[in-house]
Write a protein that holds these residues in place. Structure first.
Motif, short mmCIF file in Angstrom:
data_model
loop_
_atom_site.label_atom_id
_atom_site.label_comp_id
_atom_site.label_asym_id
_atom_site.label_seq_id
_atom_site.Cartn_x
_atom_site.Cartn_y
_atom_site.Cartn_z
N UNK A 154 0.06 32.52 -6.62
CA UNK A 154 -0.41 32.54 -5.24
C UNK A 154 -1.66 33.48 -4.87
N UNK A 155 -1.86 34.23 -6.06
CA UNK A 155 -3.19 35.16 -5.79
C UNK A 155 -4.06 34.84 -6.92
N UNK A 156 -3.80 33.99 -7.82
CA UNK A 156 -4.61 33.38 -8.72
C UNK A 156 -6.07 33.20 -8.32
N UNK A 157 -6.21 32.34 -7.48
CA UNK A 157 -7.71 31.87 -7.20
C UNK A 157 -8.50 33.16 -6.52
N UNK A 158 -7.94 33.91 -5.91
CA UNK A 158 -8.59 35.00 -5.22
C UNK A 158 -8.95 36.11 -6.45
N UNK A 159 -7.91 36.28 -7.26
CA UNK A 159 -8.31 37.35 -8.37
C UNK A 159 -9.40 36.67 -9.40
N UNK A 160 -9.26 35.47 -9.78
CA UNK A 160 -10.27 34.95 -10.53
C UNK A 160 -11.79 34.96 -10.02
N UNK A 161 -11.80 34.56 -8.92
CA UNK A 161 -13.13 34.59 -8.15
C UNK A 161 -13.83 35.90 -7.99
N UNK A 162 -12.85 36.98 -7.69
CA UNK A 162 -13.12 38.58 -7.61
C UNK A 162 -13.64 38.72 -9.30
N UNK A 163 -13.13 38.44 -10.22
CA UNK A 163 -13.50 38.81 -11.35
C UNK A 163 -14.51 38.00 -12.03
N UNK A 164 -14.77 37.00 -11.54
CA UNK A 164 -16.19 36.03 -11.93
C UNK A 164 -17.20 36.85 -11.34
N UNK A 165 -17.08 37.40 -10.32
CA UNK A 165 -18.09 38.17 -9.49
C UNK A 165 -18.25 39.10 -10.06
N UNK A 166 -17.34 40.33 -10.39
CA UNK A 166 -17.34 41.26 -11.18
C UNK A 166 -18.00 41.25 -12.50
N UNK A 167 -17.77 40.33 -13.09
CA UNK A 167 -18.36 40.03 -14.71
C UNK A 167 -19.45 39.03 -14.53
N UNK A 168 -20.16 38.97 -13.68
CA UNK A 168 -21.13 38.07 -13.28
C UNK A 168 -22.48 38.07 -14.43
N UNK A 169 -22.76 39.35 -14.77
CA UNK A 169 -23.78 39.72 -15.46
C UNK A 169 -23.56 39.54 -17.09
N UNK A 170 -23.33 38.19 -17.17
CA UNK A 170 -23.40 37.49 -18.60
C UNK A 170 -22.08 37.43 -19.30
N UNK A 171 -21.02 37.59 -18.47
CA UNK A 171 -19.53 37.27 -19.21
C UNK A 171 -19.06 35.85 -18.74
N UNK A 172 -18.43 35.24 -19.63
CA UNK A 172 -17.68 33.79 -19.72
C UNK A 172 -16.22 34.21 -19.82
N UNK A 173 -15.77 33.19 -19.44
CA UNK A 173 -14.10 33.11 -19.43
C UNK A 173 -13.87 32.47 -20.82
N UNK A 174 -12.82 32.85 -21.63
CA UNK A 174 -12.25 32.12 -22.80
C UNK A 174 -10.89 32.39 -22.72
#
Length: 311
Positions: free
Chosen positions: A145-165
């Protein structure tokens, strides 16, 4: 400040003595009292203050009423600041490691531990020996239930060059449990802020020593990560991390006082060239305020190193 300047001028002090007098009266304690900016002495115990880590095994969630675990939950693996600064809701956390990677301070930070004109250094992962190399960290279970909000938050937090794997995470200490599939963020060599091993450890340490950003001093990031590794994974060896800690501590103990003093005397001398005494007083007060803010010491160190390199 204005009253002190008037008194100082009236005392007949030589012009070349004024910067030193002002430094001694108002600025010398900045070197002596570095509290609050992650600027501790070389022998300070950096493991102090980690309440999150001290309660790691007794407080699995950071929510008063965590959602129920389901098969739709995801796990996030943190190997840098996420180890000790999980600013998102989670319902479980585990200590462990991933195989086949090496943790390195090869990524520039221009939005957390540095700024565009003075980048800091933070960690990313490099491919290593699949049978030998481990990177230790923390996996957090995120409720569906919190997955979407957390991943959006982390995508922004790690926006300076980081990608998911995605990869497998193994719990520590190893107890034969099945590996957990986790998501992690890695800064690849193709991103604009990738720095690589340019300058090697001593120069990377110098960059960390003199950098700060919106999230605080770069050295704080380094020391917090080292403290977390020591507490959560006793006996695990990360030579790159340990060497950087030793180099930065040496810079703080041996170089920092002289660099800050040199920079402050230079700044004060420049301010005293102003014609109006009131303007001098205002600029000196502004300088004092800037030095006392988080990152103020690093700003002074950077200016002193710049002057040293140019001379």
């Amino acid at each position: 400040m204005l009253g002190f300047l008037r008194e100082l001028r009236g005392s007949g002090s030589a012009a070349d003595q004024l910067p030193g007098n002002i430094y001694t009266e108002f600025f010398a304690n900045i070197i002596a009292e570095p509290s609050g900016n992650g600027c501790k002495s070389a022998d300070h115990d950096f493991t102090q203050g980690f309440s999150m880590l001290r309660t790691f095994d007794t407080e699995n969630s950071n929510q008063l009423e965590p959602p129920t675990a389901t098969d739709a939950d995801v796990w996030i693996f943190g190997y840098g600041s996420l180890v000790w600064k999980a600013d998102f809701p989670y319902i479980d956390r585990r200590r462990g490691f991933v195989w086949g990677f090496k943790r390195r301070f090869y990524q520039h930070s221009i939005d957390h531990r540095g700024i565009p004109e003075r980048p800091g250094r933070v960690v990313t992962l490099l491919p290593g020996d699949p049978a030998q190399d481990r990177v230790y960290g923390v996996a957090y279970r995120i409720a569906a239930s919190q997955k979407s909000a957390v991943l959006d938050h982390l995508d922004y937090r790690e926006k300076n060059g980081y990608e998911r794997c995605s990869l497998e995470f193994h719990e520590y200490p190893t107890d034969g449990a099945e590996p957990i599939q986790v998501i992690m963020y890695v800064a690849t060599q193709a991103n604009d802020s990738y720095a690589g091993d340019v300058w090697q450890v001593p120069c990377i340490a110098r960059q960390i020593f003199s950098s700060a950003g919106p999230s605080g001093p770069n050295r704080e990031y380094l020391f917090n990560l080292a403290a977390a590794m020591d507490q959560l994974f006793p006996g695990a060896v990360d030579e790159h991390l340990q060497e950087l800690v030793a180099c930065v501590r040496r810079c703080i103990a041996e170089d920092e006082p002289q660099l800050i003093r040199h920079a402050l005397l230079h700044e004060i001398a420049g301010i005293l060239k102003q014609e109006q005494l009131a303007e001098q007083a205002q600029q000196l007060e502004n300088l004092l305020e800037r030095c006392q803010k988080p990152g103020g010491r690093e700003w002074l160190i950077h200016r002193a190193l710049q002057a040293k390199n140019q001379s």
